[in-house]
Design a protein around this motif. Structure first.
Motif, PDB file in Angstrom:
ATOM      1  N   TYR A 133      18.388  20.936  39.180  1.00  0.00           N
ATOM      2  CA  TYR A 133      17.277  21.867  39.076  1.00  0.00           C
ATOM      3  C   TYR A 133      16.823  22.279  40.463  1.00  0.00           C
ATOM      4  O   TYR A 133      16.441  21.441  41.274  1.00  0.00           O
ATOM      5  N   GLU A 134      16.857  23.571  40.702  1.00  0.00           N
ATOM      6  CA  GLU A 134      16.535  24.076  42.036  1.00  0.00           C
ATOM      7  C   GLU A 134      15.039  24.117  42.271  1.00  0.00           C
ATOM      8  O   GLU A 134      14.562  23.792  43.362  1.00  0.00           O
ATOM      9  N   THR A 135      14.286  24.515  41.262  1.00  0.00           N
ATOM     10  CA  THR A 135      12.841  24.684  41.411  1.00  0.00           C
ATOM     11  C   THR A 135      12.113  23.899  40.320  1.00  0.00           C
ATOM     12  O   THR A 135      12.706  23.443  39.335  1.00  0.00           O
ATOM     13  N   TRP A 136      10.793  23.776  40.495  1.00  0.00           N
ATOM     14  CA  TRP A 136       9.980  23.130  39.468  1.00  0.00           C
ATOM     15  C   TRP A 136      10.047  23.898  38.162  1.00  0.00           C
ATOM     16  O   TRP A 136      10.095  23.300  37.078  1.00  0.00           O
ATOM     17  N   ASP A 137      10.069  25.218  38.223  1.00  0.00           N
ATOM     18  CA  ASP A 137      10.179  26.004  36.993  1.00  0.00           C
ATOM     19  C   ASP A 137      11.466  25.675  36.251  1.00  0.00           C
ATOM     20  O   ASP A 137      11.492  25.633  35.010  1.00  0.00           O
ATOM     21  N   ASP A 138      12.550  25.434  36.998  1.00  0.00           N
ATOM     22  CA  ASP A 138      13.805  25.055  36.360  1.00  0.00           C
ATOM     23  C   ASP A 138      13.676  23.684  35.693  1.00  0.00           C
ATOM     24  O   ASP A 138      14.118  23.479  34.554  1.00  0.00           O
ATOM     25  N   LEU A 139      13.083  22.730  36.408  1.00  0.00           N
ATOM     26  CA  LEU A 139      12.930  21.380  35.866  1.00  0.00           C
ATOM     27  C   LEU A 139      12.010  21.376  34.649  1.00  0.00           C
ATOM     28  O   LEU A 139      12.220  20.598  33.709  1.00  0.00           O
TER      29      LEU A 139
END
Length: 318
Positions: A133-139
């Protein structure tokens, strides 16, 4: 363990009661924190929550097990097929799968949004594919699948009290509480997950704190701000807890006590991790049984719920 009968709906048959008892044994053995909370529920709700957990445990065990990825993917789809049969009423009480029997019965007694278990399967498929996951939104997408979904499934069993303020947002708030619990889990299991070749924290955050080389030892990565990383993520989890705990005043006393106990245990774990971030690299951070009992009693007393309600009211004042 008692073989008591659910109080919602018609009296359960002996095969259904046996199926529930199986699920309760699985829950007690495999999820001590979860089991601590659901002990506070009346029988019917406790049994339904055990059925949800036992199904979720099956899904997780496939993802975490030793099978090759292709076999895991096939087994997950077979589990999804069992869920489809539950949804369509195709599981008889004489079925040989006690988890399916219990979940099927629970779904007739409570408005459980079974699609949440489909989301859980989707999340475990992400694990099997080894997604990062690259970003918090992805996670967050992953966390909503594997934990937010459980919050919404649980709300289907708990329900909300009539006239509860903001109850229309209860599923969203339950989802947010699930995110808080999952992010706490990710922090607690940082070293264990690294040993299994998994990294869940966003790569953007890892790079920001110099931790992109991972967590392969009991010492923080050389030259990194590991404590800063953990405390940054802990503050994010803290904010999610503050929003998610607004669910408590919407629940009846015993359901609220259950949520308060489970969330309270993880909230204390989070505080311990934030206080000593490197502890997660040295071993598994946990609470003693007496501390869990204190959290449960605090939830049962309603003190935690009243504190959350007062804090929410204070935030809403002009």
């Amino acid at each position: 363990m008692e073989a008591s009968q659910p109080s919602n709906g018609p009296q359960a048959s002996l095969p259904v009661l046996a199926a529930y008892q199986y699920c309760e044994v699985v829950t007690g053995q495999q999820a001590r924190n979860f089991a601590y909370g659901i002990k506070l529920l009346p029988t019917a709700k406790r049994q339904a929550m055990s059925a949800i957990y036992a199904f979720a445990r099956r899904v997780d065990d496939i993802g975490d097990g030793p099978l090759d990825d292709a076999t895991k993917a096939r087994r997950l789809e077979e589990t999804r097929d069992v869920l489809r049969r539950v949804r369509e009423g195709g599981i008889g009480e004489d079925d040989t799968d006690p988890v399916a029997v219990a979940l099927s019965d629970a779904s007739t007694r409570f408005p459980i949004p079974l699609g949440g278990l489909d989301e859980l399967i989707d999340g475990v498929r992400m694990d099997v594919r080894g997604e990062e996951y690259e970003t918090w939104d992805d996670l967050k997408v992953y966390c909503r699948c594997v934990a937010g979904s459980i919050g919404r499934l649980s709300l289907g069993v708990f329900g909300t009290v009539p006239g509860a303020r903001g109850a229309e947002r209860a599923p969203e708030i339950a989802d947010t509480l699930g995110l808080a619990l999952q992010l706490t889990n990710i922090l607690r299991d940082l070293r264990e997950d690294a040993g299994n070749g998994r990294t869940y924290l966003p790569s953007d955050d890892l790079a920001k704190f110099g931790c992109q080389d991972g967590f392969g030892s009991a010492a923080p990565p050389q030259g990194s701000d590991f404590d800063g990383l953990v405390r940054f993520e802990a503050r994010r989890a803290e904010e999610l807890f503050q929003e998610g705990l607004r669910l408590l005043p919407m629940l009846d006393r015993r359901s609220g006590a259950c949520v308060s106990a489970m969330a309270g245990i993880y909230y204390r774990l989070l505080g311990r991790i934030a206080q000593d971030p490197s502890a997660v690299l040295r071993g598994r951070v946990s609470l003693a049984g007496r501390e869990k009992a204190f959290v449960a009693l605090r939830g049962l007393s309603g003190l935690h719920t009243r504190q959350v309600a007062r804090a929410a009211a204070a935030r809403e004042r002009p």
